[in-house]
Scaffold this motif. Structure first.
Motif, PDB file in Angstrom:
ATOM      1  N   LYS A  11       0.943  -1.173  -0.005  1.00  0.00           N
ATOM      2  CA  LYS A  11       0.033   0.098  -0.180  1.00  0.00           C
ATOM      3  C   LYS A  11       0.933   1.284   0.118  1.00  0.00           C
ATOM      4  CE  LYS A  11      -3.907  -1.948   2.313  1.00  0.00           C
ATOM      5  NZ  LYS A  11      -4.771  -2.266   3.353  1.00  0.00           N
ATOM      6  N   ASP A  12       1.768   1.240   0.760  1.00  0.00           N
ATOM      7  CA  ASP A  12       2.739   2.600   0.968  1.00  0.00           C
ATOM      8  C   ASP A  12       3.443   2.614  -0.499  1.00  0.00           C
ATOM      9  OD1 ASP A  12       2.036   2.846   3.369  1.00  0.00           O
ATOM     10  OD2 ASP A  12       3.909   1.714   4.390  1.00  0.00           O
ATOM     11  N   GLU A  13       4.087   1.409  -1.225  1.00  0.00           N
ATOM     12  CA  GLU A  13       4.653   1.646  -2.376  1.00  0.00           C
ATOM     13  C   GLU A  13       3.625   2.111  -3.481  1.00  0.00           C
ATOM     14  OE1 GLU A  13       6.993  -1.682  -3.608  1.00  0.00           O
ATOM     15  OE2 GLU A  13       7.700  -1.934  -1.607  1.00  0.00           O
ATOM     16  N   TYR A  14       2.452   1.677  -3.739  1.00  0.00           N
ATOM     17  CA  TYR A  14       1.254   2.081  -4.663  1.00  0.00           C
ATOM     18  C   TYR A  14       0.835   3.474  -4.103  1.00  0.00           C
ATOM     19  CZ  TYR A  14      -2.359   1.900  -7.692  1.00  0.00           C
ATOM     20  OH  TYR A  14      -3.225   1.963  -8.824  1.00  0.00           O
ATOM     21  N   ALA A  15       1.187   3.960  -2.983  1.00  0.00           N
ATOM     22  CA  ALA A  15       0.619   5.301  -2.659  1.00  0.00           C
ATOM     23  C   ALA A  15       1.847   6.150  -3.333  1.00  0.00           C
ATOM     24  CB  ALA A  15       0.436   5.650  -1.210  1.00  0.00           C
ATOM     25  N   SER A  16       2.872   5.783  -3.127  1.00  0.00           N
ATOM     26  CA  SER A  16       4.184   6.734  -3.514  1.00  0.00           C
ATOM     27  C   SER A  16       4.027   6.663  -5.032  1.00  0.00           C
ATOM     28  CB  SER A  16       5.435   5.969  -3.175  1.00  0.00           C
ATOM     29  OG  SER A  16       6.526   6.631  -3.761  1.00  0.00           O
ATOM     30  N   LEU A  17       3.746   5.451  -5.570  1.00  0.00           N
ATOM     31  CA  LEU A  17       3.514   5.452  -7.293  1.00  0.00           C
ATOM     32  C   LEU A  17       2.513   6.339  -7.695  1.00  0.00           C
ATOM     33  CD1 LEU A  17       4.528   3.999  -9.729  1.00  0.00           C
ATOM     34  CD2 LEU A  17       2.793   2.432  -9.246  1.00  0.00           C
ATOM     35  N   LEU A  18       1.512   6.340  -7.012  1.00  0.00           N
ATOM     36  CA  LEU A  18       0.354   7.367  -7.347  1.00  0.00           C
ATOM     37  C   LEU A  18       0.624   8.807  -7.192  1.00  0.00           C
ATOM     38  CD1 LEU A  18      -2.936   5.859  -5.854  1.00  0.00           C
ATOM     39  CD2 LEU A  18      -2.421   6.205  -8.270  1.00  0.00           C
TER      40      LEU A  18
END
Length: 99
Positions: A11-18
């Protein structure tokens, strides 16, 4: 030896990607802006660019955006394409929860 990522790490990596995707989109809009202003107004130049030379930042912005989505828009879990929407909550390929 590969370790599985935790749900929170994904979730943290995806939030950073977004966040990066939104920054790339803002850059694209800023680089398209001179072409739009010159196309919809009667101005001859905008920021020193005429209608033809305003294609240069437009093309540059398109290359940045396409490059980002081709090389970096990946699911943190399976490294596949997560889907076609920023509002996606699960990966289209591996069904892991992204948000």
């Amino acid at each position: 030896m590969s370790q599985e990522k935790t749900d929170q790490q994904i979730k943290d990596e995806y939030a950073s990607l977004l966040k990066k995707a939104k920054i790339v989109s803002i850059i694209l809009v800023l680089l398209i802006l001179p072409r739009l202003i010159l196309g919809f107004t009667s101005q001859e130049t905008f920021l020193g660019l005429n209608y033809v030379t305003s294609l240069i930042p437009l093309v540059f912005g398109i290359f940045i955006t396409v490059g980002f989505y081709y090389f970096l828009w990946r699911c943190p879990s399976c490294n596949g394409l997560p889907g076609d929407s920023w509002s996606r909550t699960t990966c289209k390929k591996c069904n892991v929860v992204l948000k």
